[in-house]
Design a protein around this motif. Structure first.
Motif, PDB file in Angstrom:
ATOM      1  N   LYS A  51     111.498  20.654 -19.787  1.00 31.55           N
ATOM      2  CA  LYS A  51     111.467  20.167 -21.161  1.00 31.55           C
ATOM      3  C   LYS A  51     110.038  19.974 -21.652  1.00 31.55           C
ATOM      4  O   LYS A  51     109.730  19.081 -22.450  1.00 31.55           O
TER       5      LYS A  51
ATOM      6  N   GLU B  93     118.233   9.404 -21.482  1.00 34.69           N
ATOM      7  CA  GLU B  93     118.406  10.858 -21.462  1.00 34.69           C
ATOM      8  C   GLU B  93     117.624  11.453 -20.299  1.00 34.69           C
ATOM      9  O   GLU B  93     116.668  10.851 -19.797  1.00 34.69           O
TER      10      GLU B  93
ATOM     11  N   ASP C  90     128.934  10.408 -18.804  1.00 41.29           N
ATOM     12  CA  ASP C  90     128.688  11.414 -19.846  1.00 41.29           C
ATOM     13  C   ASP C  90     127.481  12.274 -19.478  1.00 41.29           C
ATOM     14  O   ASP C  90     127.484  13.502 -19.664  1.00 41.29           O
ATOM     15  N   ILE C  91     126.445  11.624 -18.954  1.00 40.82           N
ATOM     16  CA  ILE C  91     125.233  12.349 -18.556  1.00 40.82           C
ATOM     17  C   ILE C  91     125.503  13.182 -17.310  1.00 40.82           C
ATOM     18  O   ILE C  91     125.111  14.352 -17.219  1.00 40.82           O
ATOM     19  N   LYS C  92     126.203  12.592 -16.353  1.00 38.76           N
ATOM     20  CA  LYS C  92     126.465  13.286 -15.088  1.00 38.76           C
ATOM     21  C   LYS C  92     127.286  14.553 -15.298  1.00 38.76           C
ATOM     22  O   LYS C  92     127.066  15.562 -14.602  1.00 38.76           O
ATOM     23  N   THR C  93     128.224  14.545 -16.226  1.00 39.81           N
ATOM     24  CA  THR C  93     129.041  15.740 -16.463  1.00 39.81           C
ATOM     25  C   THR C  93     128.200  16.920 -16.946  1.00 39.81           C
ATOM     26  O   THR C  93     128.605  18.070 -16.789  1.00 39.81           O
ATOM     27  N   GLN C  94     127.036  16.643 -17.513  1.00 41.10           N
ATOM     28  CA  GLN C  94     126.142  17.716 -17.964  1.00 41.10           C
ATOM     29  C   GLN C  94     125.346  18.305 -16.813  1.00 41.10           C
ATOM     30  O   GLN C  94     124.791  19.399 -16.931  1.00 41.10           O
ATOM     31  N   TYR C  95     125.267  17.575 -15.696  1.00 44.10           N
ATOM     32  CA  TYR C  95     124.480  18.018 -14.546  1.00 44.10           C
ATOM     33  C   TYR C  95     125.307  17.847 -13.267  1.00 44.10           C
ATOM     34  O   TYR C  95     124.951  17.088 -12.372  1.00 44.10           O
TER      35      TYR C  95
ATOM     36  N   CYS D 273     116.822  10.517 -15.245  1.00 44.13           N
ATOM     37  CA  CYS D 273     117.413   9.999 -16.480  1.00 44.13           C
ATOM     38  C   CYS D 273     116.714   8.681 -16.819  1.00 44.13           C
ATOM     39  O   CYS D 273     116.917   7.676 -16.131  1.00 44.13           O
TER      40      CYS D 273
ATOM     41  N   SER E 206     122.919  30.203 -13.164  1.00 38.65           N
ATOM     42  CA  SER E 206     122.681  29.995 -14.587  1.00 38.65           C
ATOM     43  C   SER E 206     123.706  30.803 -15.372  1.00 38.65           C
ATOM     44  O   SER E 206     124.277  31.769 -14.855  1.00 38.65           O
ATOM     45  N   GLU E 207     123.938  30.407 -16.601  1.00 45.05           N
ATOM     46  CA  GLU E 207     124.880  31.150 -17.450  1.00 45.05           C
ATOM     47  C   GLU E 207     124.427  32.609 -17.560  1.00 45.05           C
ATOM     48  O   GLU E 207     123.243  32.892 -17.764  1.00 45.05           O
TER      49      GLU E 207
ATOM     50  N   THR F  30     113.980  24.719 -19.623  1.00 44.62           N
ATOM     51  CA  THR F  30     115.099  23.779 -19.717  1.00 44.62           C
ATOM     52  C   THR F  30     114.936  22.646 -18.715  1.00 44.62           C
ATOM     53  O   THR F  30     115.217  21.485 -19.017  1.00 44.62           O
TER      54      THR F  30
END
Length: 252
Positions: A247, A104, A16-21, A88, A197-198, A244
């Motif tokens: 943090k 996190e 779940d965490i890896k899919t975000q990064y 993490c 980046s977006e 980002t």
């Protein structure tokens, strides 16, 4: 790995965490160790010379790890090779946890956005550059977060390669939709990391608001860049990227 129901709670949490990064090496804290899995494990095994092992049956998961106190020794090697690294951490006491320990990402470190003294050379800047391209004009922001230096400007698209070779940034930030066009201009002569980046973070109003909030001002007149719309887009996107990643408060 294809059937999520067969995964342990820990591996579900990790994935779940890896899919975000997806483009980042995730160092997943497990007690006194940072563990990595799958392709990340292969990367750190090769880069750091750490043994690659496997866990599981027929579809075994590659894994590699190192003690948490070795982070300062290993992190510079990963960054110098051009990888982004996400730390993490466990965010609750395992003794108090009900079920899987909460974790996190507390920091994302990249070659151009590091404060690690082992990576910084006191004789030269550690620049990260942000680029916005529009109507054959480039907006630029060149920053060194270790010194607080921040330069903003605009130039012709033809001048981009010369500027990049002059500043030698360790990392370049671009909007995802402009990545291919900018890579063509750089013509493989830039050997550092190009991060995407977006595109929405390069939006002029969003970017300007980021700058105003960061410097706690209501206008950019005092900075001499109020008319540099493309430069503002690049600078605001850069500030958002750095905040980002770390943090943390980057007021310095």
């Amino acid at each position: 790995m294809s059937n999520v129901n067969l995964l342990t709670p820990m591996m579900r949490q990790y994935l779940d965490i890896k899919t975000q990064y997806p483009d980042t090496v995730v160092l997943y804290r497990m007690g006194d160790f940072y563990e990595t899995f799958n392709e990340d494990a292969k990367i750190i095994s090769k880069t750091l010379g750490i043994a690659l092992t496997k866990r599981g049956g027929e579809n075994a998961t590659p894994l590699a790890g190192f003690p948490y106190h070795a982070l300062d020794a290993h992190l510079p090697k990963l960054l110098k090779t051009g990888f982004k690294v996400a730390r993490c951490e466990q965010t609750e006491d395992p003794k108090q946890a009900k079920g899987i320990v909460k974790r996190e990402v507390i920091e994302i470190v990249t070659p151009g956005s590091t404060l690690n003294e082992k990576l910084l050379d006191s004789s030269q800047n550690n620049y990260i550059c942000s680029i916005w391209l529009e109507n054959e004009v480039i907006g630029l922001c060149v920053t060194d977060i270790s010194t607080g230096e921040c330069l903003i400007g605009e130039s012709s698209e033809k001048s981009l390669l010369t500027i990049i070779l002059n500043y030698q940034p360790k990392e370049i930030l671009v909007a995802s939709k402009q990545s291919q066009a900018i890579r063509l201009v750089l013509n493989q002569q830039y050997q550092g990391l190009i991060s995407e980046s977006e595109t929405l973070f390069f939006d002029f109003q969003f970017a300007k608001d980021q700058i105003l909030q960061h410097f706690n001002v209501s206008t950019l007149k005092g900075y001499g860049c109020e008319a540099l719309n493309f430069g503002i887009s690049a600078t605001g996107a850069m500030l958002h990227y750095l905040k980002t990643n770390y943090k943390l408060n980057l007021a310095h």
